[in-house]
Each structure stands twice: as structure tokens, then as C-alpha cells.
Design a protein around this motif. Structure first.
Motif, short mmCIF file in Angstrom:
data_model
loop_
_atom_site.label_atom_id
_atom_site.label_comp_id
_atom_site.label_asym_id
_atom_site.label_seq_id
_atom_site.Cartn_x
_atom_site.Cartn_y
_atom_site.Cartn_z
N TYR A 95 25.81 60.82 28.62
CA TYR A 95 26.99 61.14 27.81
C TYR A 95 28.17 60.32 28.31
O TYR A 95 28.48 60.31 29.51
N TYR A 96 28.82 59.65 27.35
CA TYR A 96 29.94 58.76 27.67
C TYR A 96 31.22 59.29 27.04
O TYR A 96 31.24 59.67 25.86
N CYS A 97 32.28 59.26 27.80
CA CYS A 97 33.61 59.53 27.26
C CYS A 97 34.15 58.25 26.63
O CYS A 97 33.97 57.15 27.20
N ASN A 98 34.79 58.40 25.49
CA ASN A 98 35.33 57.24 24.77
C ASN A 98 36.76 57.55 24.32
O ASN A 98 37.07 58.69 23.96
N ALA A 99 37.60 56.54 24.35
CA ALA A 99 38.96 56.72 23.85
C ALA A 99 39.44 55.45 23.16
O ALA A 99 38.96 54.35 23.47
N ARG A 100 40.33 55.65 22.23
CA ARG A 100 41.04 54.54 21.58
C ARG A 100 42.53 54.81 21.66
O ARG A 100 42.96 55.97 21.74
N ARG A 101 43.32 53.75 21.58
CA ARG A 101 44.77 53.89 21.68
C ARG A 101 45.43 53.33 20.44
O ARG A 101 44.91 52.44 19.78
N TRP A 102 46.64 53.85 20.15
CA TRP A 102 47.41 53.35 19.02
C TRP A 102 47.75 51.88 19.19
O TRP A 102 47.80 51.13 18.20
N ILE A 103 47.99 51.48 20.42
CA ILE A 103 48.53 50.13 20.64
C ILE A 103 47.46 49.04 20.58
O ILE A 103 47.80 47.87 20.39
N ASP A 104 46.21 49.39 20.74
CA ASP A 104 45.13 48.40 20.60
C ASP A 104 43.94 49.11 19.95
O ASP A 104 42.91 49.33 20.60
N PRO A 105 44.07 49.48 18.66
CA PRO A 105 43.11 50.39 18.01
C PRO A 105 41.70 49.85 17.86
O PRO A 105 40.78 50.62 17.60
N ARG A 106 41.52 48.54 18.03
CA ARG A 106 40.16 48.01 17.89
C ARG A 106 39.40 47.99 19.21
O ARG A 106 38.24 47.59 19.25
N ARG A 107 40.08 48.39 20.27
CA ARG A 107 39.43 48.35 21.57
C ARG A 107 38.92 49.73 21.93
O ARG A 107 39.63 50.72 21.83
N ASP A 108 37.66 49.78 22.36
CA ASP A 108 37.06 51.03 22.84
C ASP A 108 37.13 51.05 24.37
O ASP A 108 36.79 50.06 25.02
#
Length: 120
Positions: A95-108
Motif C-alpha cells: 500500500y502506497y500513500c500518494n499526494a498531489r499539490r495545487w502548485i504542480d498538479p501533474r506530479r505524483d
């Protein structure tokens, strides 16, 4: 930058429960989504659950609906949890935790993963 670290994986019997934790550090204020994916041997990584920080909406894969619950500690923008109940052998995966940010939305952003093994 953003760093994610999972914990809580274990070996558990079918029907049991586990609570996974994801600790985020770095620029956590800009997180737009945070959630969990899993990858079983020989299979592709798949979405398990996702939390949208803007409106607190959640998404679940059909295979875990009603059994898993994703939550986030709103007092600290640094923790995300996955409560897993009524575990089945087919839930066995990393199981992997994943996040995205507003400032670089295409980066996982990914954590290193935590192993969950469910015995029958």
C-alpha cells in the motif's frame, strides 16, 4: 517538495482490521489530494481511496467500499489514515500513500510503501 511515509502494514487474518498511516512533511499546505494506492504481485498499481482537501470529498474503489475508510487529521495537515476492516486475502498488496499539490498538479508524490498481507 513533499515527502510521504507510510506505516501500519502487517500480517493479519481474514476478517481482521488494520489502520495505515501516512505522514506527510515538507510543503503540506498545498496538497490538493492525498490517498492510497496498492499493488499486488503481478498486478498494476490501483487506486484504493482518495481524499480531496478542497471539499473533503472521498473516493473509493468498488472493491473496498463499505470496508475501508480514508480520513485526514485536519488539525495537522500532515497525517492521512486508511482504516481497513473485514480484510480479505485479495487485499494483500503493498500500500502506497500518494499526494498531489495545487502548485504542480501533474506530479505524483509517493511514499515507499507498506506491506499488508491477509491470510485465509
Amino acid at each position: 517538495q513533499l515527502q510521504l511515509m507510510e506505516s501500519g502494514g502487517a500480517l493479519v487474518q481474514a476478517g481482521g482490521s488494520l489502520n495505515l498511516s501516512c505522514a506527510a512533511s515538507g510543503n503540506t499546505v498545498s496538497i490538493s489530494t492525498i490517498g492510497w494506492y496498492r499493488q499486488a504481485p503481478g498486478k498494476q498499481r490501483e487506486l484504493v481511496a482518495l481524499f480531496h482537501t478542497a471539499d473533503y470529498n472521498t473516493e473509493y474503489s468498488d472493491s473496498v467500499k463499505g470496508r475501508f475508510t480514508i480520513s485526514r487529521d485536519n488539525a495537522k495537515n500532515t497525517m492521512c489514515y486508511l482504516q481497513m476492516n473485514n480484510l480479505k486475502p485479495e487485499d494483500t498488496a503493498v500500500y502506497y500513500c500518494n499526494a498531489r499539490r495545487w502548485i504542480d498538479p501533474r506530479r505524483d508524490y509517493w511514499g515507499q510503501g507498506t506491506q499488508v498481507t491477509v491470510s485465509s
